[in-house]
Design a protein around this motif. Structure first.
Motif, PDB file in Angstrom:
ATOM      1  N   GLN A 294      -5.697  13.377  -1.907  1.00 44.75           N
ATOM      2  CA  GLN A 294      -7.055  13.438  -2.444  1.00 44.75           C
ATOM      3  C   GLN A 294      -7.701  12.060  -2.537  1.00 44.75           C
ATOM      4  O   GLN A 294      -8.873  11.886  -2.188  1.00 44.75           O
ATOM      5  N   THR A 295      -6.953  11.081  -3.003  1.00 51.31           N
ATOM      6  CA  THR A 295      -7.579   9.808  -3.360  1.00 51.31           C
ATOM      7  C   THR A 295      -7.717   8.828  -2.209  1.00 51.31           C
ATOM      8  O   THR A 295      -8.709   8.102  -2.138  1.00 51.31           O
ATOM      9  N   MET A 296      -6.756   8.777  -1.309  1.00 52.83           N
ATOM     10  CA  MET A 296      -6.818   7.765  -0.258  1.00 52.83           C
ATOM     11  C   MET A 296      -7.994   7.966   0.693  1.00 52.83           C
ATOM     12  O   MET A 296      -8.745   7.024   0.958  1.00 52.83           O
ATOM     13  N   PRO A 297      -8.252   9.170   1.219  1.00 53.04           N
ATOM     14  CA  PRO A 297      -9.434   9.320   2.075  1.00 53.04           C
ATOM     15  C   PRO A 297     -10.737   9.078   1.322  1.00 53.04           C
ATOM     16  O   PRO A 297     -11.679   8.509   1.871  1.00 53.04           O
ATOM     17  N   ALA A 298     -10.794   9.490   0.054  1.00 51.56           N
ATOM     18  CA  ALA A 298     -12.029   9.362  -0.714  1.00 51.56           C
ATOM     19  C   ALA A 298     -12.392   7.910  -0.989  1.00 51.56           C
ATOM     20  O   ALA A 298     -13.561   7.574  -1.154  1.00 51.56           O
ATOM     21  N   THR A 299     -11.401   7.032  -1.044  1.00 50.20           N
ATOM     22  CA  THR A 299     -11.664   5.632  -1.339  1.00 50.20           C
ATOM     23  C   THR A 299     -11.666   4.753  -0.090  1.00 50.20           C
ATOM     24  O   THR A 299     -11.807   3.540  -0.193  1.00 50.20           O
ATOM     25  N   GLY A 300     -11.511   5.362   1.072  1.00 52.77           N
ATOM     26  CA  GLY A 300     -11.508   4.594   2.300  1.00 52.77           C
ATOM     27  C   GLY A 300     -10.261   3.764   2.497  1.00 52.77           C
ATOM     28  O   GLY A 300     -10.251   2.807   3.270  1.00 52.77           O
ATOM     29  N   ARG A 301      -9.184   4.127   1.814  1.00 52.76           N
ATOM     30  CA  ARG A 301      -7.941   3.347   1.877  1.00 52.76           C
ATOM     31  C   ARG A 301      -6.869   4.011   2.737  1.00 52.76           C
ATOM     32  O   ARG A 301      -5.701   3.746   2.587  1.00 52.76           O
ATOM     33  N   GLY A 302      -7.275   4.886   3.636  1.00 53.13           N
ATOM     34  CA  GLY A 302      -6.313   5.528   4.518  1.00 53.13           C
ATOM     35  C   GLY A 302      -6.530   7.029   4.556  1.00 53.13           C
ATOM     36  O   GLY A 302      -7.373   7.578   3.862  1.00 53.13           O
ATOM     37  N   GLN A 303      -5.767   7.686   5.386  1.00 53.10           N
ATOM     38  CA  GLN A 303      -5.869   9.128   5.540  1.00 53.10           C
ATOM     39  C   GLN A 303      -4.799   9.829   4.704  1.00 53.10           C
ATOM     40  O   GLN A 303      -3.987   9.197   4.036  1.00 53.10           O
ATOM     41  N   LEU A 326       1.499  -0.360  -1.719  1.00 47.91           N
ATOM     42  CA  LEU A 326       1.949   0.985  -1.358  1.00 47.91           C
ATOM     43  C   LEU A 326       2.000   1.093   0.163  1.00 47.91           C
ATOM     44  O   LEU A 326       1.031   0.756   0.850  1.00 47.91           O
ATOM     45  N   GLU A 327       3.118   1.534   0.681  1.00 48.69           N
ATOM     46  CA  GLU A 327       3.261   1.744   2.125  1.00 48.69           C
ATOM     47  C   GLU A 327       3.359   3.239   2.392  1.00 48.69           C
ATOM     48  O   GLU A 327       4.244   3.930   1.877  1.00 48.69           O
ATOM     49  N   ALA A 328       2.413   3.743   3.190  1.00 48.99           N
ATOM     50  CA  ALA A 328       2.386   5.170   3.540  1.00 48.99           C
ATOM     51  C   ALA A 328       2.235   5.304   5.045  1.00 48.99           C
ATOM     52  O   ALA A 328       1.343   4.683   5.645  1.00 48.99           O
ATOM     53  N   ASP A 329       3.125   6.087   5.666  1.00 44.94           N
ATOM     54  CA  ASP A 329       3.104   6.303   7.120  1.00 44.94           C
ATOM     55  C   ASP A 329       3.045   4.989   7.885  1.00 44.94           C
ATOM     56  O   ASP A 329       2.341   4.854   8.883  1.00 44.94           O
ATOM     57  N   GLY A 330       3.763   4.000   7.360  1.00 45.40           N
ATOM     58  CA  GLY A 330       3.872   2.719   8.041  1.00 45.40           C
ATOM     59  C   GLY A 330       2.736   1.759   7.802  1.00 45.40           C
ATOM     60  O   GLY A 330       2.764   0.636   8.305  1.00 45.40           O
ATOM     61  N   ALA A 337      -5.494  -4.284  -9.151  1.00 37.22           N
ATOM     62  CA  ALA A 337      -5.859  -4.194 -10.559  1.00 37.22           C
ATOM     63  C   ALA A 337      -6.462  -2.839 -10.906  1.00 37.22           C
ATOM     64  O   ALA A 337      -5.851  -1.801 -10.659  1.00 37.22           O
ATOM     65  N   ASP A 338      -7.672  -2.821 -11.481  1.00 41.71           N
ATOM     66  CA  ASP A 338      -8.238  -1.579 -11.987  1.00 41.71           C
ATOM     67  C   ASP A 338      -8.423  -0.526 -10.904  1.00 41.71           C
ATOM     68  O   ASP A 338      -8.407   0.670 -11.182  1.00 41.71           O
ATOM     69  N   SER A 339      -8.557  -0.939  -9.647  1.00 42.16           N
ATOM     70  CA  SER A 339      -8.744   0.026  -8.565  1.00 42.16           C
ATOM     71  C   SER A 339      -7.549   0.953  -8.395  1.00 42.16           C
ATOM     72  O   SER A 339      -7.704   2.084  -7.926  1.00 42.16           O
ATOM     73  N   LEU A 340      -6.356   0.490  -8.767  1.00 40.43           N
ATOM     74  CA  LEU A 340      -5.179   1.342  -8.584  1.00 40.43           C
ATOM     75  C   LEU A 340      -5.267   2.603  -9.435  1.00 40.43           C
ATOM     76  O   LEU A 340      -4.689   3.638  -9.096  1.00 40.43           O
ATOM     77  N   ARG A 341      -6.027   2.548 -10.524  1.00 41.70           N
ATOM     78  CA  ARG A 341      -6.149   3.716 -11.406  1.00 41.70           C
ATOM     79  C   ARG A 341      -6.844   4.880 -10.717  1.00 41.70           C
ATOM     80  O   ARG A 341      -6.632   6.047 -11.054  1.00 41.70           O
ATOM     81  N   TRP A 342      -7.722   4.575  -9.765  1.00 42.68           N
ATOM     82  CA  TRP A 342      -8.491   5.608  -9.081  1.00 42.68           C
ATOM     83  C   TRP A 342      -7.700   6.227  -7.929  1.00 42.68           C
ATOM     84  O   TRP A 342      -8.032   7.319  -7.464  1.00 42.68           O
ATOM     85  N   VAL A 343      -6.674   5.523  -7.464  1.00 43.00           N
ATOM     86  CA  VAL A 343      -5.853   6.019  -6.358  1.00 43.00           C
ATOM     87  C   VAL A 343      -4.570   6.655  -6.877  1.00 43.00           C
ATOM     88  O   VAL A 343      -4.198   7.761  -6.472  1.00 43.00           O
ATOM     89  N   LEU A 344      -3.900   5.986  -7.774  1.00 40.28           N
ATOM     90  CA  LEU A 344      -2.627   6.476  -8.301  1.00 40.28           C
ATOM     91  C   LEU A 344      -2.892   7.331  -9.543  1.00 40.28           C
ATOM     92  O   LEU A 344      -2.533   6.974 -10.661  1.00 40.28           O
ATOM     93  N   ARG A 345      -3.532   8.459  -9.346  1.00 41.39           N
ATOM     94  CA  ARG A 345      -3.916   9.337 -10.459  1.00 41.39           C
ATOM     95  C   ARG A 345      -2.698  10.118 -10.958  1.00 41.39           C
ATOM     96  O   ARG A 345      -1.763  10.360 -10.199  1.00 41.39           O
TER      97      ARG A 345
END
Length: 418
Positions: A294-303, A326-330, A337-345
């Protein structure tokens, strides 16, 4: 107060103003002329198909800046719509006005107007918006606006904690003064939500908050003659954060420095009554993948990831906020900082991680991927500026609202504008 009640009271206060996932607002506006209370415009119902308006007593509907078009009776509800950029209004009894150019003004002399089912002080403007949409804006004096903000941002507090409520009133007033006109393209000054400050109107007012607003009338926090960026959040976890530690794209500000929330001469903190003073969150492999999907595509940080190979703390600031690698699919992604809260829900959905002050992160691995993740943390919110639960603790310890504000905003002055 018991912890559960304290958390409930602060539930709406855990986010704003602040917590931007985008660059924060520009430098605050200059102070308004001394002696003049500003008028503010609050967007209540925004870009909707229709809006229902009314009044607690007989009210007037007029073209803004023009003559009255109709009078409504107390309790009447008129529905306003837009057609081809012009406004039309219709009452339940069949009376109608329009189509008219411009905006409509609704005013109930000496009483409240309503938008939907909620009553508001001041008057209401209904604006035609593109796509045959309408926006309802509450227009009122700044102090009247604060009466509906403070109880939503700090919760209803007992009279014994009024100094914390006064500190909240000054912070909320300062935020409003410093950001007037910041949303000019929207034709209002502030959202009534966590996008600015939560505002519930007349129906959410309470006696302690009203007294706090009245006893601090016109007082704002300033730095070198300008209102400060008066950020606040629920629970700092024992130490507030430097602004640049929470939001690395921001430059340091001399009044938003990391300060201790410890009680002098002890190992206790003023905000330790919060049940999010210390916390822990766990994810299974499946839960972690569902969140990141849910979070990675929405924030433009990967698929949408299929495998997470690594999660680890990559950096820790002096004030305790962390960045996570964070390493995902290589592909390696850095959550700063605060941005991690929106991705690592904690789970898929709107709730974000309590804070970026992680004390520990432990990832379990199986067959080259993360099979489980646990993070331990401190606090609730971005931790920049005033700690709200800490302010309550300081008020209980006998500190004044001035003491509280000077403790959290370094080197500020408190000026009375009007």
């Amino acid at each position: 107060m018991k912890r559960a009640l304290l958390v409930a009271a602060l539930a709406v206060a855990s986010c704003r103003p602040g917590e931007p996932s985008q660059p924060a607002p520009p430098t605050p506006a200059p102070l308004p002329p001394a002696g003049r209370e500003p008028t503010v415009r609050i967007g209540i119902a925004i870009d909707t198909q229709e809006v229902r308006i009314g009044g607690s007593v007989d009210f007037e509907i007029a073209v803004a800046g023009g003559d009255a078009l109709a009078r409504g009776r107390a309790g009447d509800a008129w529905t306003v719509r837009s057609r081809d950029g012009r406004l039309e209004a219709r009452a339940a009894d069949g009376r109608s006005i329009g189509p008219v150019d411009g905006s409509l003004r609704i005013r109930a002399e000496g009483a409240t107007t309503t938008i939907g089912e909620r009553p508001y002080r001041g008057e209401v403007l209904v604006l035609a918006r593109p796509g045959d949409r309408v926006t309802a804006v509450n227009v009122l004096a700044l102090e009247a606006y604060l009466l509906g903000v403070v109880p939503r941002e700090l919760g209803r507090r007992p009279p014994s904690e009024i100094e914390a409520v006064k500190a909240q009133a000054v912070a909320a007033r300062t935020y409003a003064v410093g950001n007037l006109g910041g949303r000019g393209a929207r034709e209002f000054d502030f959202y009534a939500t966590v996008q600015d400050q939560v505002y519930g109107g007349f129906g959410d007012e309470d006696s302690v908050s009203t007294r706090a607003v009245e006893e601090t009338r016109g007082v704002v926090a300033t730095w070198q003659g300008r209102p400060i960026l008066a950020y606040y959040s629920s629970t700092c976890g024992g130490r507030t954060a430097n602004i640049e530690d929470a939001w690395p794209w921001r430059s340091p500000l001399p009044y938003l420095r990391s300060v201790s929330d410890r009680v002098a001469g002890s190992d206790r903190s003023y905000c330790e009554t919060s049940n999010r003073f210390r916390w822990s969150v766990r994810w299974t492999r499946r839960q972690l993948l569902d969140v990141l999907a849910q979070t990675m595509p929405a924030t433009g940080r990967g698929q949408r990831p299929t495998r997470v190979q690594r999660v680890q703390i990559s950096e820790r600031s002096a004030s305790g906020t962390v960045s996570v690698s964070l390493e995902a699919d290589g592909t390696e992604i850095r959550l700063r900082a605060d941005s991690l809260r929106w991705v690592l829900r904690p789970q898929p959905g709107p709730a974000i991680l309590n804070s970026a002050r992680l004390t520990d992160l432990e990832a379990e691995h199986e067959d080259g991927e993360v099979s489980g993740l646990r993070v331990d943390g401190m606090g609730w919110g971005h931790a920049v500026g005033m700690c709200q639960v800490g302010a309550i603790g300081r008020a209980r310890a006998g500190q004044s609202y001035r003491d509280i504000l000077l403790a959290y905003y370094s080197g500020i002055e408190l000026d009375t504008l009007y």
